[in-house]
Design a protein around this motif. Structure first.
Motif, mmCIF file in Angstrom:
data_model
loop_
_atom_site.group_PDB
_atom_site.id
_atom_site.type_symbol
_atom_site.label_atom_id
_atom_site.label_comp_id
_atom_site.label_asym_id
_atom_site.label_seq_id
_atom_site.Cartn_x
_atom_site.Cartn_y
_atom_site.Cartn_z
ATOM 1 N N ASP A 42 0.602 -0.881 -0.270
ATOM 2 C CA ASP A 42 0.244 -0.099 -0.140
ATOM 3 C C ASP A 42 0.739 0.811 -0.188
ATOM 4 O O ASP A 42 1.402 1.370 1.552
ATOM 5 C CB ASP A 42 -0.801 0.128 1.414
ATOM 6 N N ARG A 43 0.845 2.020 -1.459
ATOM 7 C CA ARG A 43 2.036 3.074 -1.581
ATOM 8 C C ARG A 43 1.076 4.157 -0.491
ATOM 9 O O ARG A 43 2.342 5.680 -0.396
ATOM 10 C CB ARG A 43 1.903 3.060 -2.736
ATOM 11 N N GLU A 44 0.631 4.371 0.469
ATOM 12 C CA GLU A 44 -0.113 5.369 0.863
ATOM 13 C C GLU A 44 0.072 5.275 2.288
ATOM 14 O O GLU A 44 0.437 6.051 3.029
ATOM 15 C CB GLU A 44 -1.792 6.241 0.352
ATOM 16 N N ARG A 45 0.127 3.558 2.925
ATOM 17 C CA ARG A 45 0.103 3.871 4.284
ATOM 18 C C ARG A 45 2.186 2.842 4.662
ATOM 19 O O ARG A 45 2.075 2.938 5.818
ATOM 20 C CB ARG A 45 -1.122 2.717 4.905
ATOM 21 N N VAL A 46 2.661 2.987 3.588
ATOM 22 C CA VAL A 46 3.605 2.425 3.800
ATOM 23 C C VAL A 46 4.494 3.618 3.203
ATOM 24 O O VAL A 46 4.627 4.192 2.377
ATOM 25 C CB VAL A 46 4.152 1.398 3.267
ATOM 26 N N TYR A 47 5.359 4.039 4.704
ATOM 27 C CA TYR A 47 6.202 5.337 4.315
ATOM 28 C C TYR A 47 7.562 4.672 4.017
ATOM 29 O O TYR A 47 8.383 3.771 4.530
ATOM 30 C CB TYR A 47 5.502 5.888 5.428
ATOM 31 N N PRO A 48 8.186 6.048 3.194
ATOM 32 C CA PRO A 48 9.543 5.530 2.987
ATOM 33 C C PRO A 48 10.446 5.197 4.253
ATOM 34 O O PRO A 48 11.433 4.586 4.412
ATOM 35 C CB PRO A 48 9.875 6.879 2.353
ATOM 36 N N THR A 49 10.009 5.928 5.413
ATOM 37 C CA THR A 49 11.258 5.490 6.645
ATOM 38 C C THR A 49 10.980 4.081 6.959
ATOM 39 O O THR A 49 11.488 4.127 7.537
ATOM 40 C CB THR A 49 10.794 6.447 7.991
ATOM 41 N N ASP A 50 9.860 3.735 6.708
ATOM 42 C CA ASP A 50 9.854 2.908 7.076
ATOM 43 C C ASP A 50 9.737 1.381 6.461
ATOM 44 O O ASP A 50 10.542 0.185 7.253
ATOM 45 C CB ASP A 50 7.072 1.650 7.073
ATOM 46 N N ILE A 51 9.830 1.542 5.348
ATOM 47 C CA ILE A 51 11.197 0.804 3.721
ATOM 48 C C ILE A 51 12.672 1.436 4.413
ATOM 49 O O ILE A 51 13.263 -0.364 4.688
ATOM 50 C CB ILE A 51 10.946 2.099 2.974
ATOM 51 N N LYS A 52 12.919 2.238 5.064
ATOM 52 C CA LYS A 52 14.516 2.195 5.314
ATOM 53 C C LYS A 52 14.444 1.390 7.210
ATOM 54 O O LYS A 52 15.443 0.337 7.070
ATOM 55 C CB LYS A 52 14.523 3.474 5.910
ATOM 56 N N LYS A 53 13.634 1.236 7.607
ATOM 57 C CA LYS A 53 13.921 0.385 7.967
ATOM 58 C C LYS A 53 13.534 -0.833 8.073
ATOM 59 O O LYS A 53 14.736 -1.379 8.427
ATOM 60 C CB LYS A 53 12.554 0.923 10.032
ATOM 61 N N LEU A 54 12.918 -1.573 6.959
ATOM 62 C CA LEU A 54 12.501 -2.447 7.185
ATOM 63 C C LEU A 54 13.586 -3.126 6.472
ATOM 64 O O LEU A 54 14.571 -4.232 6.304
ATOM 65 C CB LEU A 54 11.217 -2.933 5.741
ATOM 66 N N ILE A 55 14.725 -2.361 5.228
ATOM 67 C CA ILE A 55 15.345 -2.940 4.919
ATOM 68 C C ILE A 55 16.898 -2.864 5.933
ATOM 69 O O ILE A 55 17.981 -3.875 5.423
ATOM 70 C CB ILE A 55 16.496 -1.778 4.095
ATOM 71 N N SER A 56 16.985 -1.930 7.086
ATOM 72 C CA SER A 56 18.085 -1.886 8.042
ATOM 73 C C SER A 56 18.273 -2.791 8.929
ATOM 74 O O SER A 56 18.477 -3.619 8.908
ATOM 75 C CB SER A 56 17.996 -1.033 8.928
ATOM 76 N N TRP A 57 16.459 -3.340 8.590
ATOM 77 C CA TRP A 57 16.534 -5.022 9.592
ATOM 78 C C TRP A 57 16.742 -6.601 9.338
ATOM 79 O O TRP A 57 17.005 -7.117 9.602
ATOM 80 C CB TRP A 57 15.068 -4.507 10.070
ATOM 81 N N SER A 58 16.626 -6.218 7.809
ATOM 82 C CA SER A 58 17.219 -7.514 6.925
ATOM 83 C C SER A 58 18.418 -7.903 7.662
ATOM 84 O O SER A 58 18.425 -9.098 6.995
ATOM 85 C CB SER A 58 17.359 -6.732 5.432
ATOM 86 N N LYS A 59 19.045 -6.429 7.539
ATOM 87 C CA LYS A 59 21.079 -7.884 7.408
ATOM 88 C C LYS A 59 20.677 -8.705 8.961
ATOM 89 O O LYS A 59 20.851 -9.694 8.518
ATOM 90 C CB LYS A 59 22.085 -6.427 7.816
#
Length: 140
Positions: free
Chosen positions: A101-118
């Protein structure tokens, strides 16, 4: 397994739950290995309780992290989240989860998701391999 991995507001990184007391948790940093208390007044959330909004139904974080791992072939994420702009972050997540959902998932959420992946991917990988391993025979 993600139930024991915690994010604590105001503290960098992720933590593993070690023990529980009356008004606090004992947690261990996944980055440094240091143990510290996490008190009841702090905002603590288990990664197992997090899901990503999509156009249909929410997708559990573990499925999204597994999709990231598959996209990157088990390697570290190639996207530099510090230099990436909002559109680049959204394009990356669209490759992993096309119907987010491009309206409810913010870029800061995506950054956090990517940083958690490692730090989380090895934990998910270990859990997945344990399920595949045959049970050993015991002596009788």
């Amino acid at each position: 397994m993600l139930k024991t991995i915690l994010s604590i507001s105001g503290k960098p990184g992720l933590f593993k739950l070690i023990s529980q007391a009356k008004n606090m948790l004992i947690v261990e940093s996944l980055q440094t290995g240091k143990r510290q208390p996490a008190y009841a007044h702090e905002k603590i959330i288990s990664l197992g309780d997090i899901a990503i909004f999509t156009d249909e139904e929410d997708v559990p974080l573990s499925e999204v992290l597994n999709a990231i791992k598959e996209k990157e072939n088990g390697a570290k994420v190639t996207l530099d989240i510090k230099k990436a702009d909002n559109e680049t972050l959204r394009a990356y997540l669209a490759e992993v989860l096309p119907n987010f959902d491009r309206e409810r998932v913010y870029p800061t959420d995506i950054k956090k998701l990517i940083s958690w992946s490692k730090p989380v991917t090895p934990i998910l990988w270990k859990k997945k391999n344990l399920k595949k391993m045959p049970m050993s025979r015991t002596r009788q």
